[in-house]
Scaffold this motif. Structure first.
Motif, PDB file in Angstrom:
ATOM      1  N   TRP A  57      18.693  32.446  51.186  1.00  0.00           N
ATOM      2  CA  TRP A  57      17.738  32.626  49.891  1.00  0.00           C
ATOM      3  C   TRP A  57      16.632  33.410  50.168  1.00  0.00           C
ATOM      4  CZ3 TRP A  57      13.081  29.172  50.224  1.00  0.00           C
ATOM      5  CH2 TRP A  57      12.559  28.886  51.807  1.00  0.00           C
ATOM      6  N   MET A  58      15.797  33.658  48.994  1.00  0.00           N
ATOM      7  CA  MET A  58      15.044  34.736  49.120  1.00  0.00           C
ATOM      8  C   MET A  58      13.553  34.552  48.912  1.00  0.00           C
ATOM      9  SD  MET A  58      17.012  37.664  49.049  1.00  0.00           S
ATOM     10  CE  MET A  58      16.071  38.943  48.332  1.00  0.00           C
ATOM     11  N   LEU A  59      13.129  33.201  48.657  1.00  0.00           N
ATOM     12  CA  LEU A  59      11.660  32.990  48.460  1.00  0.00           C
ATOM     13  C   LEU A  59      10.962  33.769  49.467  1.00  0.00           C
ATOM     14  CD1 LEU A  59       9.759  30.864  47.132  1.00  0.00           C
ATOM     15  CD2 LEU A  59      10.007  29.508  49.006  1.00  0.00           C
ATOM     16  N   ASN A  60       9.954  34.207  49.034  1.00  0.00           N
ATOM     17  CA  ASN A  60       8.850  35.291  49.717  1.00  0.00           C
ATOM     18  C   ASN A  60       9.469  36.512  50.143  1.00  0.00           C
ATOM     19  OD1 ASN A  60       6.729  33.290  49.513  1.00  0.00           O
ATOM     20  ND2 ASN A  60       7.645  32.124  51.128  1.00  0.00           N
ATOM     21  N   THR A  61      10.620  36.910  49.856  1.00  0.00           N
ATOM     22  CA  THR A  61      11.189  38.134  49.905  1.00  0.00           C
ATOM     23  C   THR A  61      10.733  38.882  48.651  1.00  0.00           C
ATOM     24  OG1 THR A  61      12.920  37.211  51.088  1.00  0.00           O
ATOM     25  CG2 THR A  61      13.190  39.435  50.594  1.00  0.00           C
ATOM     26  N   LYS A  62      10.174  40.411  48.766  1.00  0.00           N
ATOM     27  CA  LYS A  62       9.451  40.813  47.679  1.00  0.00           C
ATOM     28  C   LYS A  62      10.393  42.011  47.251  1.00  0.00           C
ATOM     29  CE  LYS A  62       4.967  40.288  49.875  1.00  0.00           C
ATOM     30  NZ  LYS A  62       3.592  40.613  50.279  1.00  0.00           N
ATOM     31  N   ALA A  63      11.549  41.869  47.432  1.00  0.00           N
ATOM     32  CA  ALA A  63      12.444  43.056  46.871  1.00  0.00           C
ATOM     33  C   ALA A  63      13.888  42.408  46.705  1.00  0.00           C
ATOM     34  CB  ALA A  63      12.254  44.293  47.521  1.00  0.00           C
ATOM     35  N   PRO A  64      14.674  42.792  45.754  1.00  0.00           N
ATOM     36  CA  PRO A  64      16.115  42.418  45.905  1.00  0.00           C
ATOM     37  C   PRO A  64      17.027  43.113  47.092  1.00  0.00           C
ATOM     38  CG  PRO A  64      16.012  43.749  44.074  1.00  0.00           C
ATOM     39  CD  PRO A  64      14.336  43.510  44.770  1.00  0.00           C
ATOM     40  N   LEU A  65      17.871  42.387  47.469  1.00  0.00           N
ATOM     41  CA  LEU A  65      18.748  42.797  48.460  1.00  0.00           C
ATOM     42  C   LEU A  65      20.240  42.687  48.250  1.00  0.00           C
ATOM     43  CD1 LEU A  65      17.213  40.751  51.307  1.00  0.00           C
ATOM     44  CD2 LEU A  65      16.588  43.198  50.776  1.00  0.00           C
ATOM     45  N   ASP A  66      20.981  43.840  48.876  1.00  0.00           N
ATOM     46  CA  ASP A  66      22.301  43.522  49.366  1.00  0.00           C
ATOM     47  C   ASP A  66      22.524  42.661  50.337  1.00  0.00           C
ATOM     48  OD1 ASP A  66      22.996  45.203  47.054  1.00  0.00           O
ATOM     49  OD2 ASP A  66      23.320  46.760  48.326  1.00  0.00           O
ATOM     50  N   ILE A  67      22.939  41.345  50.239  1.00  0.00           N
ATOM     51  CA  ILE A  67      23.549  40.837  51.455  1.00  0.00           C
ATOM     52  C   ILE A  67      24.859  40.695  51.711  1.00  0.00           C
ATOM     53  CG2 ILE A  67      23.341  38.288  52.217  1.00  0.00           C
ATOM     54  CD1 ILE A  67      20.714  37.985  50.487  1.00  0.00           C
ATOM     55  N   VAL A  68      25.319  41.142  52.760  1.00  0.00           N
ATOM     56  CA  VAL A  68      26.609  41.413  53.122  1.00  0.00           C
ATOM     57  C   VAL A  68      27.197  40.348  54.335  1.00  0.00           C
ATOM     58  CG1 VAL A  68      28.071  43.490  53.996  1.00  0.00           C
ATOM     59  CG2 VAL A  68      26.269  44.091  52.548  1.00  0.00           C
ATOM     60  N   PHE A  69      28.103  39.749  53.930  1.00  0.00           N
ATOM     61  CA  PHE A  69      28.610  38.803  54.915  1.00  0.00           C
ATOM     62  C   PHE A  69      29.902  39.275  55.478  1.00  0.00           C
ATOM     63  CE2 PHE A  69      26.096  36.521  51.686  1.00  0.00           C
ATOM     64  CZ  PHE A  69      25.614  35.634  52.455  1.00  0.00           C
ATOM     65  N   CYS A  70      29.911  39.278  57.048  1.00  0.00           N
ATOM     66  CA  CYS A  70      31.111  40.000  57.892  1.00  0.00           C
ATOM     67  C   CYS A  70      31.644  38.829  58.658  1.00  0.00           C
ATOM     68  CB  CYS A  70      30.557  40.921  58.377  1.00  0.00           C
ATOM     69  SG  CYS A  70      29.423  42.196  57.655  1.00  0.00           S
ATOM     70  N   HIS A  71      32.949  39.175  58.973  1.00  0.00           N
ATOM     71  CA  HIS A  71      33.798  38.313  59.727  1.00  0.00           C
ATOM     72  C   HIS A  71      34.810  39.042  60.541  1.00  0.00           C
ATOM     73  CE1 HIS A  71      36.573  34.941  60.927  1.00  0.00           C
ATOM     74  NE2 HIS A  71      35.610  34.592  61.582  1.00  0.00           N
ATOM     75  N   GLU A  72      34.544  38.982  61.812  1.00  0.00           N
ATOM     76  CA  GLU A  72      35.589  39.688  62.577  1.00  0.00           C
ATOM     77  C   GLU A  72      35.468  41.152  62.428  1.00  0.00           C
ATOM     78  OE1 GLU A  72      38.983  37.535  62.638  1.00  0.00           O
ATOM     79  OE2 GLU A  72      38.600  35.948  63.906  1.00  0.00           O
ATOM     80  N   ASN A  73      34.321  41.743  62.342  1.00  0.00           N
ATOM     81  CA  ASN A  73      34.097  42.956  62.048  1.00  0.00           C
ATOM     82  C   ASN A  73      34.469  43.771  60.763  1.00  0.00           C
ATOM     83  OD1 ASN A  73      32.724  43.555  64.555  1.00  0.00           O
ATOM     84  ND2 ASN A  73      34.722  43.380  65.567  1.00  0.00           N
ATOM     85  N   LYS A  74      34.833  42.943  59.840  1.00  0.00           N
ATOM     86  CA  LYS A  74      35.038  43.173  58.236  1.00  0.00           C
ATOM     87  C   LYS A  74      34.095  42.633  57.373  1.00  0.00           C
ATOM     88  CE  LYS A  74      39.127  45.436  59.014  1.00  0.00           C
ATOM     89  NZ  LYS A  74      39.409  46.719  58.892  1.00  0.00           N
TER      90      LYS A  74
END
Length: 123
Positions: A57-74
């Motif tokens: 979640w992004m409460l108190n984060t001042k700019a939008p983000l790309d959030i990238v989820f990875c599993h086993e190096n992919k």
């Protein structure tokens, strides 16, 4: 509030894109992440010893983000995190052992997509 200045640093390689990152390894750094920082935000990674469902979640984060989820190096999922939002980001059925936060638009700009190889090198 911990500033993140004591975080370890590393290098992240995603496909052909190489960048410096802060590594949020402990629960304190992981709970704070990029909150309270002024843009431009650094790149940050959240490695987990055990794969599981990780939601952000992004409460108190001042700019939008790309959030990238990875599993086993992919890369398995790429989401947009909205600044100041309490909406949970990430699906309940996605397992990850590494999560990356980039400034929003980085994935598009660098051609980063689901299925890309990911490698974290600690300094």
């Amino acid at each position: 509030m911990k500033s993140g200045l004591s975080m370890n640093k590393g290098t992240l390689i995603v496909s052909k894109y190489k960048t410096s990152v802060l590594i949020a390894e402990d629960t304190v750094d992981q709970s704070v992440g990029l909150m309270y920082r002024e843009p431009p935000l650094p790149h940050m990674v959240f490695p987990y010893k055990n794969a599981g469902v990780n939601r952000f979640w992004m409460l108190n984060t001042k700019a939008p983000l790309d959030i990238v989820f990875c599993h086993e190096n992919k890369i398995v999922q790429i989401c947009k995190g909205e600044a100041y939002s309490t909406k949970l980001v990430g699906d309940d059925d996605i397992i990850s052992d590494l999560v990356i936060e980039f400034p929003f638009g980085t994935c598009t700009k660098m051609g980063i997509t689901i299925g890309d190889d990911v490698r974290l090198l600690k300094e």
